[in-house]
Design a protein around this motif. Structure first.
Motif, PDB file in Angstrom:
ATOM      1  N   ASN A 132       0.811  -1.221   0.000  1.00  0.00           N
ATOM      2  CA  ASN A 132       0.000   0.000   0.000  1.00  0.00           C
ATOM      3  C   ASN A 132       0.839   1.263   0.000  1.00  0.00           C
ATOM      4  OD1 ASN A 132      -2.208  -1.574  -0.017  1.00  0.00           O
ATOM      5  ND2 ASN A 132      -2.851  -1.157   2.073  1.00  0.00           N
ATOM      6  N   VAL A 134       4.309   3.220  -2.314  1.00  0.00           N
ATOM      7  CA  VAL A 134       5.455   3.144  -3.222  1.00  0.00           C
ATOM      8  C   VAL A 134       6.452   4.245  -2.868  1.00  0.00           C
ATOM      9  CG1 VAL A 134       4.432   1.935  -5.173  1.00  0.00           C
ATOM     10  CG2 VAL A 134       4.068   4.390  -4.946  1.00  0.00           C
ATOM     11  N   SER A 135       6.384   4.689  -1.639  1.00  0.00           N
ATOM     12  CA  SER A 135       7.360   5.651  -1.139  1.00  0.00           C
ATOM     13  C   SER A 135       8.456   4.870  -0.430  1.00  0.00           C
ATOM     14  CB  SER A 135       6.668   6.619  -0.172  1.00  0.00           C
ATOM     15  OG  SER A 135       7.531   6.969   0.878  1.00  0.00           O
ATOM     16  N   GLN A 137      10.595   5.715   1.795  1.00  0.00           N
ATOM     17  CA  GLN A 137      10.634   5.908   3.249  1.00  0.00           C
ATOM     18  C   GLN A 137       9.525   5.106   3.922  1.00  0.00           C
ATOM     19  OE1 GLN A 137      10.874   8.334   0.946  1.00  0.00           O
ATOM     20  NE2 GLN A 137      11.878  10.166   1.750  1.00  0.00           N
ATOM     21  N   ASP A 138       8.336   5.205   3.341  1.00  0.00           N
ATOM     22  CA  ASP A 138       7.196   4.540   3.965  1.00  0.00           C
ATOM     23  C   ASP A 138       7.312   3.024   3.834  1.00  0.00           C
ATOM     24  OD1 ASP A 138       4.747   4.412   5.310  1.00  0.00           O
ATOM     25  OD2 ASP A 138       3.603   4.405   3.442  1.00  0.00           O
ATOM     26  N   HIS A 148       2.902   1.961   8.944  1.00  0.00           N
ATOM     27  CA  HIS A 148       3.215   3.050   8.025  1.00  0.00           C
ATOM     28  C   HIS A 148       3.774   4.217   8.819  1.00  0.00           C
ATOM     29  CE1 HIS A 148       1.661   1.557   4.230  1.00  0.00           C
ATOM     30  NE2 HIS A 148       0.553   1.151   4.814  1.00  0.00           N
ATOM     31  N   LEU A 149       4.407   5.129   8.100  1.00  0.00           N
ATOM     32  CA  LEU A 149       4.896   6.337   8.760  1.00  0.00           C
ATOM     33  C   LEU A 149       3.707   7.134   9.299  1.00  0.00           C
ATOM     34  CD1 LEU A 149       7.524   7.585   6.160  1.00  0.00           C
ATOM     35  CD2 LEU A 149       7.989   6.462   8.334  1.00  0.00           C
ATOM     36  N   GLY A 151       2.905  10.795   9.452  1.00  0.00           N
ATOM     37  CA  GLY A 151       3.533  12.004   8.891  1.00  0.00           C
ATOM     38  C   GLY A 151       4.828  11.590   8.250  1.00  0.00           C
ATOM     39  N   THR A 152       5.913  12.094   8.756  1.00  0.00           N
ATOM     40  CA  THR A 152       7.214  11.677   8.226  1.00  0.00           C
ATOM     41  C   THR A 152       7.978  10.837   9.249  1.00  0.00           C
ATOM     42  OG1 THR A 152       8.180  13.740   9.022  1.00  0.00           O
ATOM     43  CG2 THR A 152       7.407  13.709   6.753  1.00  0.00           C
ATOM     44  N   TYR A 379       6.313  -0.281  -7.117  1.00  0.00           N
ATOM     45  CA  TYR A 379       5.064  -1.022  -7.195  1.00  0.00           C
ATOM     46  C   TYR A 379       4.707  -1.536  -5.801  1.00  0.00           C
ATOM     47  CZ  TYR A 379       1.604  -3.350 -10.187  1.00  0.00           C
ATOM     48  OH  TYR A 379       0.451  -3.716 -10.833  1.00  0.00           O
ATOM     49  N   GLN A 404      -1.105  -8.630 -13.194  1.00  0.00           N
ATOM     50  CA  GLN A 404      -0.743  -7.291 -12.734  1.00  0.00           C
ATOM     51  C   GLN A 404       0.221  -7.284 -11.556  1.00  0.00           C
ATOM     52  OE1 GLN A 404      -3.869  -4.483 -12.536  1.00  0.00           O
ATOM     53  NE2 GLN A 404      -4.742  -5.121 -14.471  1.00  0.00           N
ATOM     54  N   LEU A 406      -0.173  -7.696  -8.571  1.00  0.00           N
ATOM     55  CA  LEU A 406      -0.672  -7.103  -7.327  1.00  0.00           C
ATOM     56  C   LEU A 406      -0.975  -8.211  -6.318  1.00  0.00           C
ATOM     57  CD1 LEU A 406      -2.968  -4.352  -8.814  1.00  0.00           C
ATOM     58  CD2 LEU A 406      -0.998  -3.965  -7.330  1.00  0.00           C
ATOM     59  N   ARG A 418      -7.911 -11.159   2.881  1.00  0.00           N
ATOM     60  CA  ARG A 418      -7.015 -10.077   2.436  1.00  0.00           C
ATOM     61  C   ARG A 418      -5.632 -10.645   2.170  1.00  0.00           C
ATOM     62  NH1 ARG A 418      -3.503  -9.117   6.433  1.00  0.00           N
ATOM     63  NH2 ARG A 418      -4.131  -9.323   8.613  1.00  0.00           N
ATOM     64  N   PRO A 419      -4.804  -9.865   1.506  1.00  0.00           N
ATOM     65  CA  PRO A 419      -3.427 -10.320   1.301  1.00  0.00           C
ATOM     66  C   PRO A 419      -2.625 -10.238   2.598  1.00  0.00           C
ATOM     67  CG  PRO A 419      -4.032  -8.557  -0.252  1.00  0.00           C
ATOM     68  CD  PRO A 419      -5.077  -8.595   0.814  1.00  0.00           C
TER      69      PRO A 419
ATOM     70  N   HIS B 441       7.953  14.178  -3.909  1.00  0.00           N
ATOM     71  CA  HIS B 441       7.866  13.571  -2.581  1.00  0.00           C
ATOM     72  C   HIS B 441       8.858  14.220  -1.628  1.00  0.00           C
ATOM     73  CE1 HIS B 441       8.137   9.614  -0.061  1.00  0.00           C
ATOM     74  NE2 HIS B 441       7.486  10.564   0.557  1.00  0.00           N
ATOM     75  N   ASP B 451       3.861  13.236   4.430  1.00  0.00           N
ATOM     76  CA  ASP B 451       4.278  12.093   3.628  1.00  0.00           C
ATOM     77  C   ASP B 451       3.041  11.500   2.957  1.00  0.00           C
ATOM     78  OD1 ASP B 451       5.720  10.026   2.476  1.00  0.00           O
ATOM     79  OD2 ASP B 451       6.993   9.820   4.236  1.00  0.00           O
ATOM     80  N   ALA B 454      -0.808   5.612   2.692  1.00  0.00           N
ATOM     81  CA  ALA B 454      -2.127   5.090   2.318  1.00  0.00           C
ATOM     82  C   ALA B 454      -3.003   4.920   3.549  1.00  0.00           C
ATOM     83  CB  ALA B 454      -1.966   3.749   1.618  1.00  0.00           C
ATOM     84  N   LEU B 460      -5.693  -2.745  -3.179  1.00  0.00           N
ATOM     85  CA  LEU B 460      -5.266  -2.382  -4.529  1.00  0.00           C
ATOM     86  C   LEU B 460      -5.691  -3.493  -5.481  1.00  0.00           C
ATOM     87  CD1 LEU B 460      -1.658  -1.109  -3.748  1.00  0.00           C
ATOM     88  CD2 LEU B 460      -3.692   0.271  -4.122  1.00  0.00           C
TER      89      LEU B 460
END
Lengths: 452, 634, 228
Positions: A132, A134-135, A137-138, A148-149, A151-152, A379, A404, A406, A418-419, B441, B451, B454, B460
């Motif tokens: 979920n 494609v950053s 950092q995240d 997940h992050l 914010g940053t 991806y 795809q 995914l 869910r995956p 970014h 940032d 999601a 997805l």
């Protein structure tokens, strides 16, 4: 009462009262006695799973498989070109590869798997991990922490911190983190578990070297003892004692480091000379792997983690993606060979490999299609590799969409179909060692299917 | 230290401060210290660390302990100057991380390789040449079927000006990266004179622009005149490694000094010699006076340079106070200065307390000697366009005439061109953050403290939708990210080349789809997926043609008009000074700092002042309440 | 000990021994003896790590205001074995690596503590050589670190306190008498222990010199030096 006398009374007289405080909880030993060791590797920059752990060799849907047109195949040991061109007719369209299958079992790999193939019986592959993101950092934080992050900022402890906190507090170096995305964030963490974050092994020996021409080692140790006490006393006076407590513990750690003469452990030339099977010139991080072996064999560290890469191949540098992965997998194969030979430091009848647990992840994966610059972009799918006596070997779990790439639902979790998520992988890893995942992870369910 | 004059003059002051006032017991002040509490001392120490960049000296403490010491005034005084600017620069350097492993700027068109030949007397002589140079001899190359053609390999494949038959040396294909083979024979004097010339190059002579340069590199006197500029022996000695190099022999075309010259194949067309295109297409385009446009590879191939300079890889204390000294080849030499550019920009922004919004909007930048040299040719040597359009790089003409390549510590402000936008268009930023999305970014992180994350439970599902702004799941982030990425669509990925709208309109009629595909010649710059039978779409522009045309300047405006821009400055500064993340309990402080920034015209100094006087910074202590109640004055 | 504090300590001990008992719901001033107990309304912050740049700048200032490379040359001179290169120490000091995107380290760890020891010992020992063993002798006011007379024999507690106060100010930035721990006594014990156990064989230091060197090391390696 003057201030000093009062403070002394706090430091000494009420010490018994303080024993129940978090400060003193820090002196408790590991929550579970263990002889296990952990190695965490981050394939930094996002790897292309279509040539490695979740291979694709046909043009289906969005998939443009790696081919003789886009990959430098000469150094790839397991590359066998397919006889039919990619477009079915034109040689100019290039040739994809034959899938690499072990002698038995469900596993299937791309040509980048290299020499790790021979250890297939120990490999647990988790595919179709939903990132979920494609950053970089995240994705990096998500893979290492299960969160997940915010914010940053990272919002949870990384897996090396988790294992060091549960099992490494008695170790000289609970967690050594070489460019690994370690984080020390969250509740219930002991300061001794702070990962020792470093950029490279070779430069550290100088920090441990000591001159012999001036004051004695005993005199320096006397300084350390005194400073350790100063830090402890300052901690006892503090509203937030963590920092001073940490320094107290680190002074004690320094005493052990000096007594046990760890210079070799951090000396590049020593490690290269001892672990000669690594191809140091082509496998980046070989010294880190050698350090991990040496550190574990000396029972110095509980966790060693390092980053390997970069796999961030948006452009024509994609031509080397498969080779980079092969180097990583070869490195793992050599590590396993060594682990099979090295006696366990505390269980004389066992080898290190009987008690060493390896987890390899990446930020996420790369696109199924090749971009205009002949590379692959980011991806939101991923794969991970686990090599652990507590996990079923020759095992594959989870999958991705054939057209795809995914993530597809892997099973029915408590919140439905869910995956697999990164938090599931981490929860499973933590749980395999008897630790309640909820101690460290907000999310994630144990994948009992892959545990022994 | 980013500004030589201030930083270098600071050291004697430090020494003096150590010596001042020291007596039998170290000059400990006899002034009334009792009135200062431990908290007072610790606050002062904290201020020294943050504003002076070091802990207090005895002299500082004596000043602090004086009865007439005015802390407010002290803070005001030290909210400026070298160390203050350095402190704030560090905050944004840590966010930008202005270095990259892979940054290399060398090409065959800005680099002088060299081949060892024998002159007419049989003496070994380096002949310097630019592999990508267009030569008069190129017009004489015979057909490949001609039996003499192999003799021309030296020219055709290596770009050298002397042929195999003239030197006795045979150059393998440069891809093999092997040194010349064969036995060197003396080159006829007439041939040498016809195709080569002797030059006193810029790296050896500070007065290289004069008709008869005389001020040669001097290891004793130059360090004081040109701090930090140190040449490696590769450039100081002849091939015998003993004889001092006083001048070099170079292929004749490279010695040309004009700024523009006719195109060889179309003489009525004038080419700019400070572009890669000019170098490759005009024999009149040389390396300029003293070869100043070209960098010495100190080896037979441009792509395999040897160490030419001595410098530092560790410049975190500032380039004027390195912590190591290592041999540098010219590419790492140039990349060092390219990495310094944004840091010097930040430094001067804070030093002069300029409007912080200039960080993403400024039409100026700073160059020192090597960077000016970089902008004269190297920065555009790998571009193949004849007309570079309104590039966002500073023009070669904007480079200060008085700035020598040896001037490492002398940074001067220069115009950066109409398409520039502060750090957003600096080569370091564009190269380190190689893709359009990673650029968007990075600034989203750095200047909005946000940032792309999601939402929990996002799925997805497989989809054939190419537009990530519409595709289920992906849209959660890409609806925001794609239009932001479009601001950078005019900067080539993995490069800093600029795609001028005149040559590369966001929507191109010439690149529209025909039969479902855009012309093959458009594929590099235009995206077939988002092109239509009526127009071709520039890559990365599909999300917002408007943003594409606004470019980095538009991104700057977007950022600075966001409500979270100013609070993000406050957050970045506060978190760095306090050494922790800000929490919701710090919202009042963040608001006060933000107000100070905005009301102060986006100057950062008022913001820092609010922070330094806040209870979080000024009056915090770490004593437990038990100890505090004991009467201990923190 | 006044009444308030006696109660407080007692309460602390009591609370430890009464674990598990119900806690009455009272405000602080309703607790007997707490009627006048002051509320701590001051803002609390944990100390943070001194930035590596500031550490190095301070280090260089203490060593005479030299550049990093000049200091490196002097610290390695004479085959001291005290120092390698700055490059070898930068990572362990917590400096970021912009090339590899490795972030600045804002927390101490045991290797950083080891690094502080290596660097602190180098400065104290080399400065002692320069300050006390140079020929001609360096005037007290011109010394780098040891700005007091150093007798050939060990000083008594009073003599130590005066000299220690000089070093304490120099390194920690405030008078030793304000130190929250019993610091002078503790350092005096360290000084005496070092002198007592010093073996001059193979050492460039006399016992007294070694004693002062360890005091210096104790301050430059002190938690309050590394944190702010």
């Amino acid at each position: 009462m003057n201030r000093r006398n009062f403070i002394q009374s706090i430091v000494g007289g009420s010490a018994a009262a303080a024993l129940g405080t978090p400060l003193f909880q820090a002196f408790a030993g590991p929550e579970v006695s263990t002889d296990e060791f952990f190695i965490f590797i981050h394939a930094q920059g996002a790897w292309d799973i279509t040539v490695g752990l979740d291979p694709r060799n046909e043009r289906v849907g969005l998939i443009e498989p790696g081919s003789t047109n886009t990959i430098d195949i000469a150094p790839l040991k397991k590359w066998v070109s397919r006889t039919t061109p990619l477009d079915g007719t034109t040689a100019a369209s290039g040739y994809s590869f034959e899938l690499v299958r072990p002698a038995s079992g469900p596993l299937v790999f791309g040509p980048a798997i290299g020499d790790l193939l021979r250890h297939y019986n120990r490999l647990t592959v988790v595919n179709g991990i939903a990132m979920n993101t494609v950053s970089h950092q995240d994705g990096t934080a998500f893979s290492a922490t299960g969160r997940h992050l915010a914010g940053t900022k990272t919002s949870g402890p990384s897996i090396d911190t988790m294992m060091a906190n549960s099992f490494g507090l008695g170790q000289l170096l609970p967690a050594v983190s070489i460019n690994y995305p370690s984080s020390f964030v969250g509740q219930g963490l002991d300061r001794r578990a702070v990962p020792l974050t470093i950029a490279g092994i070779g430069t550290l020996a100088a920090s441990l070297r000591r001159a012999t021409l001036y004051e004695s080692a005993a005199a320096r140790d006397g300084v350390t003892v005194m400073l350790s006490q100063e830090a402890l006393d300052l901690a006892k006076m503090s509203a937030n004692p963590d920092v001073m407590t940490g320094m107290h513990l680190q002074f004690e750690g320094l005493r052990r480091m000096n007594q046990e003469n760890l210079i070799n452990l951090f000396t590049d030339s020593y490690l290269r000379g001892k672990y000669t099977n690594f191809a140091y010139s082509t496998m980046s991080a070989s010294v880190n792997a050698a350090f991990a072996l040496e550190s574990l064999s000396r029972n110095a560290s509980r966790c060693v983690s390092f980053a390997y890469g970069s796999f961030d191949t948006h452009f024509t540098n994609y031509r080397n993606q498969a080779l980079l992965q092969q180097n990583l997998f070869d490195l793992l194969a050599i590590m396993l060979d060594y682990l099979d030979q090295i006696p366990h430091p505390t269980k004389s009848a066992d080898k290190l490999s009987d008690h060493t647990h390896i987890l390899v992840v990446s930020d996420f994966c790369r696109t199924p299609n090749i971009n205009a610059a002949q590379g692959r972009d980011h991806y939101p799918n991923n794969s991970s590799l686990i090599i652990s006596p507590k996990f079923k070997g020759n095992m594959s779990f989870g999958s991705s969409d054939p057209e795809q790439l995914l993530s597809l639902p892997a099973k029915t979790f408590s919140d439905g179909q869910r995956p697999v998520s990164p938090a599931d992988v981490l929860a499973t890893f933590v749980s395999a060692h008897g630790v309640d995942p909820r101690k460290y992870l907000r999310d994630g369910e144990v994948l009992t299917e892959i545990l022994r | 230290m980013r500004h030589a004059q201030t930083s270098l003059s600071r050291r004697p002051t430090v020494v003096a401060s150590l010596l001042l006032g020291l007596c039998l017991f170290g000059g400990q002040s006899q002034a009334a210290t009792a009135e200062k509490t431990l908290l007072d001392y610790k606050y002062f120490r904290t201020l020294c660390i943050d504003l002076l960049g070091r802990m207090p000296t005895e002299q500082d403490l004596q000043e602090f302990e004086r009865s007439d010491f005015n802390l407010e005034s002290w803070i005001d005084t030290h909210l400026s100057g070298d160390t203050y600017a350095d402190r704030l620069t560090r905050i944004y350097s840590d966010l930008l991380r202005p270095q990259t492993v892979s940054f290399q700027v060398g090409t065959n068109r800005n680099t002088l390789a060299r081949i060892l030949v024998k002159d007419d007397t049989g003496k070994d002589t380096w002949v310097y040449y630019r592999p990508g140079q267009r030569r008069a001899r190129h017009a004489q190359v015979p057909k490949t079927t001609d039996p003499t053609y192999p003799q021309w390999n030296n020219l055709v494949k290596a770009g050298f000006c002397l042929l195999e038959s003239e030197t006795g040396l045979k150059y393998p294909d440069v891809n093999a990266a092997l040194p010349p083979t064969g036995t060197a024979k003396p080159v006829d004097k007439a041939v040498l004179d016809q195709y080569t010339v002797v030059v006193k190059p810029w790296w050896l002579y500070s007065d290289y622009k004069s008709s008869s340069p005389a001020d040669r590199y001097n290891a004793t006197t130059w360090p004081a005149r040109f701090p930090g500029y140190t040449l490696n022996n590769e450039l100081l000695k002849e091939s015998d490694t003993k004889t001092d190099t006083m001048q070099i022999r170079v292929c004749k075309e490279e010695a040309n000094t004009v700024a523009s010259a006719p195109m060889d194949t179309a003489p009525t067309t004038t080419l700019d010699c400070r572009t890669g295109y000019g170098v490759s297409n005009s024999q009149g385009c040389g390396c300029g006076p003293g070869l100043e446009l070209c960098m010495p590879a100190a080896n037979f191939l441009a792509s395999q340079p040897r160490a030419a300079f001595v410098s530092s890889r560790n410049t975190l204390l500032g380039v004027d106070d390195p912590t190591d000294a290592q041999a540098f080849e010219y590419r790492t030499w140039q990349s060092l200065w390219v990495a310094e550019e944004p840091q010097v920009f930040f430094y001067n922004l804070f030093l002069e307390d300029r409007d912080f919004r200039e960080v993403v909007s400024a039409k100026y930048t700073y160059v020192n000697g090597p960077l000016a040299q970089f902008y004269k040719l190297s920065s555009r040597s790998n571009w193949n366009d004849k007309d570079l359009g309104s590039t966002s790089l500073p023009s070669p003409d904007a480079m200060p005439a008085n700035l020598l390549p040896q001037d490492l510590m002398n940074w001067q402000k220069v115009d950066a061109g109409s398409s520039s936008a502060g750090i957003l268009t600096m080569p370091l930023f564009l190269f380190k953050y190689a893709t359009r999305r990673s650029r968007a970014h990075a600034v989203y992180n750095m200047f909005l403290c946000r940032d792309f994350v999601a939402p929990a439970g996002l799925l997805l599902p497989p989809s054939k939708e190419s537009d990530l702004m519409k595709r289920e799941g992906c849209a959660a982030c890409h609806q925001t990210l794609e239009p932001l990425s479009a601001y950078f669509a005019r900067w080539v990925e993995n490069d800093w080349s600029y795609l001028d709208p005149k040559q590369y309109p966001a929507q191109s009629d010439a690149c529209k789809q025909v039969g479902g595909k855009i012309p093959a010649s458009c594929n590099t710059r235009y995206d077939n997926i988002f092109s239509t039978p009526t127009t071709g779409m520039l890559r990365g522009a599909y999300a917002s043609v408007e943003n594409t045309d606004l470019g980095a300047k538009g991104m700057g405006e977007y950022l600075t008009h966001r409500a979270d821009f100013a609070p993000c400055v406050a957050q970045n500064v506060a978190e760095s000074f306090l050494g922790r993340s800000l929490g919701t309990e710090d919202s009042a402080l963040r608001d006060q700092m933000t107000t100070a920034l905005v009301e102060g015209g986006y100057r950062v100094k008022p913001l820092v002042k609010v922070l330094l006087k806040s209870q979080q910074y000024r009056s915090a202590n770490n004593l437990s309440s038990t100890v505090w109640r004991s009467g201990v004055t923190p | 000990m006044n009444t308030k504090l006696t109660f407080l300590c007692g309460a602390l001990l009591l609370s430890a021994s009464c674990k598990g008992q119900d806690v009455p719901s009272l405000t602080l001033d309703q607790v007997p003896g707490h009627e006048s107990l002051a509320q701590d309304t001051t803002h609390k912050e944990s100390p943070r790590l001194v930035p590596a740049e500031a550490y190095i700048r301070t280090y260089l200032t203490l060593f005479g205001g030299l550049t990093a490379l000049q200091a490196q040359t002097q610290l390695t001179a004479g085959g001291s074995g005290l120092f390698d290169t700055w490059t070898a120490y930068l990572g362990a000091l917590g400096l970021p690596n912009y090339s590899t995107d490795m972030a600045r380290n804002t927390q101490t760890n045991s290797l950083m503590i080891a690094n502080f020891e290596r660097l602190g010992v180098a400065l104290c020992d080399k400065a002692l050589e320069k300050d006390l063993k140079s020929t001609p002798q360096v005037a007290v006011g011109s010394r780098l670190i040891y700005n007091f007379d150093v007798p050939q024999t060990a000083v008594d507690a009073a003599g130590f306190a005066d000299r220690f106060a000089v070093l304490h100010r120099k390194f920690l930035g405030y008078p030793a008498k304000l130190a929250p721990t019993d610091r002078t006594t503790r350092f005096f014990a360290l000084y005496n222990e070092t002198i007592k156990n010093h073996n001059p064989t193979g050492s460039r230091f006399t016992a007294v010199e070694a004693g002062w060197a360890t005091v210096c090391q104790g301050l430059i390696r002190h938690p309050e030096f590394q944190l702010y």
